[in-house]
Write an enzyme that holds these catalytic residues in place. Structure first.
Site, PDB file in Angstrom:
ATOM      1  N   SER A  67       0.778  -1.218   0.048  1.00 54.16           N
ATOM      2  CA  SER A  67       0.164  -0.223   0.041  1.00 54.16           C
ATOM      3  C   SER A  67       0.794   1.260  -0.010  1.00 54.16           C
ATOM      4  O   SER A  67       2.138   1.277   0.450  1.00 54.16           O
ATOM      5  CB  SER A  67      -0.939   0.158   1.459  1.00 54.16           C
ATOM      6  N   ILE A 103       6.317  -3.729   7.995  1.00 59.29           N
ATOM      7  CA  ILE A 103       6.226  -2.326   8.180  1.00 59.29           C
ATOM      8  C   ILE A 103       7.281  -1.826   7.067  1.00 59.29           C
ATOM      9  O   ILE A 103       8.649  -2.092   7.077  1.00 59.29           O
ATOM     10  CB  ILE A 103       6.583  -1.868   9.410  1.00 59.29           C
ATOM     11  N   LYS A 104       6.753  -0.727   6.431  1.00 60.20           N
ATOM     12  CA  LYS A 104       7.694   0.064   5.344  1.00 60.20           C
ATOM     13  C   LYS A 104       8.526   0.877   5.663  1.00 60.20           C
ATOM     14  O   LYS A 104       7.896   1.873   6.594  1.00 60.20           O
ATOM     15  CB  LYS A 104       6.925   0.471   4.000  1.00 60.20           C
ATOM     16  N   VAL A 105       9.884   0.963   5.976  1.00 62.75           N
ATOM     17  CA  VAL A 105      10.842   2.018   6.392  1.00 62.75           C
ATOM     18  C   VAL A 105      11.765   2.560   5.253  1.00 62.75           C
ATOM     19  O   VAL A 105      12.232   1.423   4.637  1.00 62.75           O
ATOM     20  CB  VAL A 105      11.680   1.423   7.651  1.00 62.75           C
TER      21      VAL A 105
END
Length: 945
Positions: free
Chosen positions: A44, A140-142
């Protein structure tokens, strides 16, 4: 027939969808892709959510239901929606996750892009989102920024699944891969398991080629002889970079360091190909899918590209093919000077900015939806601005978005303004949420106040003007005292209040932030003497309440004299920003206002102006940018118009704007209480603000405002559904004033020229206390009615009264403003007389007009008059008191103090280069001002005929 995408998935490459949306999930779209195409993951991003939430109705019911439970911050609304979708997607992918033994089946949700350069904040945000989703198959996108890399290592150490984004270069990917291993090794070192922890490193592709191909085109445009040869690299450098990165990955997992981790169950961090939609229509629409097929990798594919590959894609092991060719292409790019390192470095910066812009668009869309569902629970703002000003406002709103003004304001970043002490004056942000008041203590105070008939507030400036708004607008219900606000040293005004109350049945609120302000102190001494006479000195203190900052002289006096209540202010809140702190809420509670209800009604605006609401959708920032840009465009006279019930708001706004922005020769000159005139006769230095109650119809005023718009004047309209929402405007305008200060380039929280006037007054009063004399100067003209005083540079100009007056008003030029500063009783009759005068001055000269009653205005607009634009021409009116009042313990009377305040202010005005003329009314009786006004009006009318 087996889907080509399914064949791709069976080859060992994960097929992920770069899209998630509620309607798609609810209609079974994701389940279908899992079943038919072998889809094994979803990503997303803010752009996807912005389009889904802001441009459709699929989320409207959920937003409405969420807000019906309780109003919420924009970011909380977004997270409620987004996390709902992420959880649904994760649950639908769970069968894939279990079937593949945790090697795939993930859905990704990103941390705020605003945190890309802050390691600790990124870690905290990732941890929070992980806990909220509470699904083991979430990633989790970092971002793989300099600050993101240590965050990745620590988050892996904590056992989170991480999708590393914004990778454009091989060195950046290597750093991320090593951070992944570092995090796993840290877990091993403390005996924590590392099996089941998943990560992908997202390598962004098409953006690289877009930039490199532009550089190749630049070689052509510059006539470089290498251009033709360089053109063979078009559309190939991103793929070559990906292949070299994959070759490094294969070498890495064969090495001892990785093998030691693999032996303990570690899963490889897969390379993920992102940004795989082809941008150049000359290339294949499935270029970045077909060219990068290989095991232990992922391709996250937009829906359109996925459809194209399903239609005409071909599966072959292309990723590991011809690795030497890929290295050679990168070498050629370097030889041609295409600067791949510079391109990829810039792409990281651009990527962070683009992600932030997408997040801004998303949160703005949510904010618009929230406002629509709140309806008239949130005060409305519209504007009609000239084209040039409107363009400037739009440009600055975008600048405010890019530079993160509203987030930085809430974070206390003083570099927004002058980089001095601004961060120490932002306590009003928390006060608007009710953080500065003790509601239980206010309940006790309200219960005690019921024993009194009247309440008298003794305060100046911010200590009086905020309570005055609330007192005049809400009134006192049965069983609570009437509020009298006394912010003066004028004997007649003090006597009027003293005569209206029974000292034995009156509660007094002594309100002073510094605890040493002259007027509240001498007023306390006077009224405490009245109460002592009525009830006895030993009981007098019980009828007094102190509101002051901790450790002040007033707090000490209140403790020693047995005040019934002491409320401490927040030293981080300046007086004019204190209306929603104890300085406003103590008087509000005393007169029976529902303080909790007031904050509940204000919450809608506090959230609308929050740090998570981008400027274009933030009503406080919008207003502030309009005010600031209006000043820059020469519209520095902000003319405040209100419907009748909102009239009390005008003087509070006057102080906030004037004292906050009028300094260093610039700022806003607020014009309050001036009747509307012919739009064609106004100068071009005005910005009009119309505050109206929706239920308070004023057709004449509305028509006058429409005429202003038709005449080309800038107009801002603010509408309140009912009076109970007035505190929303207190907060909106505080935010707006702080924002305007950024544009104007001043510190909106200091008041240097107010302090200068206070010092001048103190010096004169101290001299009087010592000598019993006050140096009033030598008049340049006097008769039985008037004594005229002028600065030294105007001495001897004329000895004719009419000539002096005409010279004063005749000096006004376009862009100036005329002020009448009256050190007399502030009452309806005097307000009406001075309003008549200002209308006559405006008609004769075309300039804006202001009126101030001293010493009240000294703690308000006095700052703007002395420190703001040097365009003010001031007529100061003084008089001997009709009946003076002694101050207990002082040689000086109230009348002496009032005159000293006038003289001190005149001295500072003159020192600042302002045009100033003092007229002292010598004739006894109450009609001196009336005769003066009539004389001036007649002179002005004659001068224009």
């Amino acid at each position: 027939m087996t889907s080509t995408l399914k064949v791709l998935a069976d080859s060992g490459q994960g097929v992920w969808l770069d899209f998630v949306e509620r309607g798609f999930l609810q209609a079974g779209g994701l389940r279908k892709l899992i079943a038919e195409d072998g889809l094994s993951g979803v990503t997303s991003n803010p752009s996807i959510f912005e389009h889904a939430i802001g441009h459709g109705a699929n989320y409207d019911a959920a937003i409405d239901a969420f807000l019906r439970q309780a109003d919420a911050a924009v970011v909380d609304i977004y997270e409620h929606l987004a996390i709902g979708d992420i959880v649904t997607a994760a649950d639908q992918l769970r069968t894939v996750y279990d079937r593949l033994d945790r090697r795939d089946g993930y859905v990704s949700l990103e941390v705020s892009p605003y945190l890309a350069d802050v390691t600790d904040a990124t870690i905290a945000e990732a941890r929070r989102l992980w806990d909220r989703v509470a699904r083991s198959n979430v990633m989790i996108k970092v971002p793989g920024t300099t600050a993101g890399i240590p965050a990745i290592a620590r988050l892996i150490e904590q056992g989170l699944n991480i999708n590393v984004t914004l990778l454009f270069s091989i060195p950046a990917y290597i750093a991320v891969a090593e951070a992944y291993m570092t995090g796993l090794e840290a877990r091993v070192a403390v005996g924590q398991p590392i099996d089941g922890i998943a990560s992908v490193a997202s390598f962004f592709l098409s953006r690289i080629d877009t930039k490199i191909d532009l550089k190749i085109a630049g070689l052509h445009a510059g006539g470089d002889p290498r251009a033709v040869e360089a053109a063979t690299l078009a559309g190939k450098i991103a793929i070559a970079s990906a292949k070299v990165a994959y070759a490094w990955y294969r070498d890495m997992i064969a090495g001892a360091r990785w093998q030691a981790l693999a032996a303990k169950g570690a899963m490889p961090q897969r390379l993920l190909w992102a940004s795989t939609g082809t941008k150049n229509p000359e290339f294949s629409d499935i270029l970045y899918v077909e060219s990068l097929i290989g095991p232990d990798t992922v391709n996250t594919i937009p829906p359109r590209t996925m459809d194209a590959f399903r239609d005409h894609g071909h599966v072959a092991a292309t990723l590991a093919a011809n690795p030497g060719e890929a290295s050679a292409q990168l070498a050629e790019a370097a030889a041609f000077g295409l600067d791949l390192d510079g391109v990829t470095g810039a792409l990281v910066t651009d990527g962070v900015a683009q992600f932030a812009a997408a997040a801004d668009a998303l949160l703005a869309a949510v904010a618009d939806k929230r406002a629509a569902f709140l309806g008239d629970r949130l005060n409305a703002l519209t504007s009609e601005l000239p084209v040039a000003l409107a363009k400037a406002v739009t440009s600055t709103l975008d600048r405010a978005r890019i530079e993160g003004w509203i987030r930085r304001l809430w974070q206390g970043d003083a570099s927004l303004w002058t980089g001095t002490d601004e961060a120490h004056w932002l306590g009003w942000l928390g006060a608007a949420k009710g953080d500065q008041v003790d509601f239980a203590a206010l309940d006790t105070l309200a219960a005690d106040a019921g024993a009194y008939d009247d309440a008298v507030l003794l305060g100046m400036g911010g200590s009086s003007l905020g309570p005055e708004v609330l007192g005049r607008m809400f009134g006192s219900p049965t069983g609570f005292p009437r509020l009298h606000v006394l912010d003066t040293s004028d004997p007649a005004q003090i006597a009027r209040v003293a005569n209206a109350i029974d000292p034995a049945r009156t509660l007094f609120v002594v309100s002073s932030k510094s605890g040493s302000t002259l007027e509240p102190e001498i007023l306390r001494a006077y009224f405490q003497g009245l109460v002592a006479t009525a009830v006895g000195a030993d009981k007098a203190g019980r009828q007094f309440v102190a509101v002051t900052d901790p450790g002040t002289d007033l707090e000490t006096i209140a403790q020693s004299q047995g005040f019934s209540h002491i409320f401490n202010g927040d030293p981080a809140i300046g007086g004019r920003y204190s209306a929603l702190s104890v300085f406003g809420m103590v008087p509000a509670a005393i007169i029976g206002i529902d303080v909790r209800g007031l904050f509940a009604a204000t919450r809608a605006m506090v959230l609308a102006c929050g740090p998570d609401v981008p400027p274009l959708a933030n009503p406080g920032v919008q207003l502030g940018v309009m005010l600031g840009e209006a000043v820059r465009a020469g519209h520095d006279k902000v003319t405040i118009m209100t419907t009748t019930e909102l009239a009390p708001l005008g003087p509070w706004l006057e102080q906030l704007l004037g004292e906050s922005t009028g300094k260093h020769g610039t700022g806003i000159v607020p014009i309050e209480g001036e009747p509307l005139g012919d739009p064609a006769k106004y100068g071009q230095d005005r910005l009009f603000v119309h505050l109206r109650l929706a239920a308070e119809a004023d057709a004449e005023q509305d028509a006058a405002v429409a005429a202003l718009v038709d005449a080309g004047h800038p107009v801002i309209r603010i509408t309140l559904a009912h009076p109970g929402l007035v505190a929303q405007e207190l907060f909106r305008w505080e935010i707006a004033t702080a924002i305007a200060g950024i544009i104007i380039g001043i510190n909106p929280f200091d008041q240097p020229d107010v302090e200068a006037s206070k010092i001048a007054t103190r010096t004169m009063v101290d001299a009087y206390e010592a000598s019993g004399q006050l140096d009033t100067g030598t008049p340049v003209y006097q008769d039985i009615d008037y004594a005229i005083y002028a600065p030294a540079d105007r001495q001897g100009v004329s000895t004719d009264l009419d000539a002096i007056l005409l010279a004063h008003f005749g000096a006004l030029r376009s862009g100036d403003y005329a002020g009448t500063l009256a050190y007399i009783e502030r009452d309806d009759a005097h307000i009406a007389l001075l309003t008549r005068l200002r209308v006559a001055v405006r008609k004769a000269t075309g300039v804006a007009t202001v009126v101030g009653f001293g010493p009240r205005f000294l703690h308000s607009t006095g700052q703007a008059y002395k420190g703001g634009p040097a365009t003010g021409h001031f007529l100061v009116v003084t008089r001997d008191p009709i009946a003076d009042i002694a101050i207990p313990g002082h040689k000086a009377s109230f009348g002496t103090v009032e005159l000293a305040q006038a003289l001190g202010d005149i001295a500072v005005l003159a020192a600042r280069g302002r045009q100033v003329l003092r007229i002292h009314l010598r004739a006894p009786g109450p009609h001196g001002l009336e005769r003066l006004v009539s004389r001036i009006v007649t002179l002005l009318e004659r001068s224009t005929t």
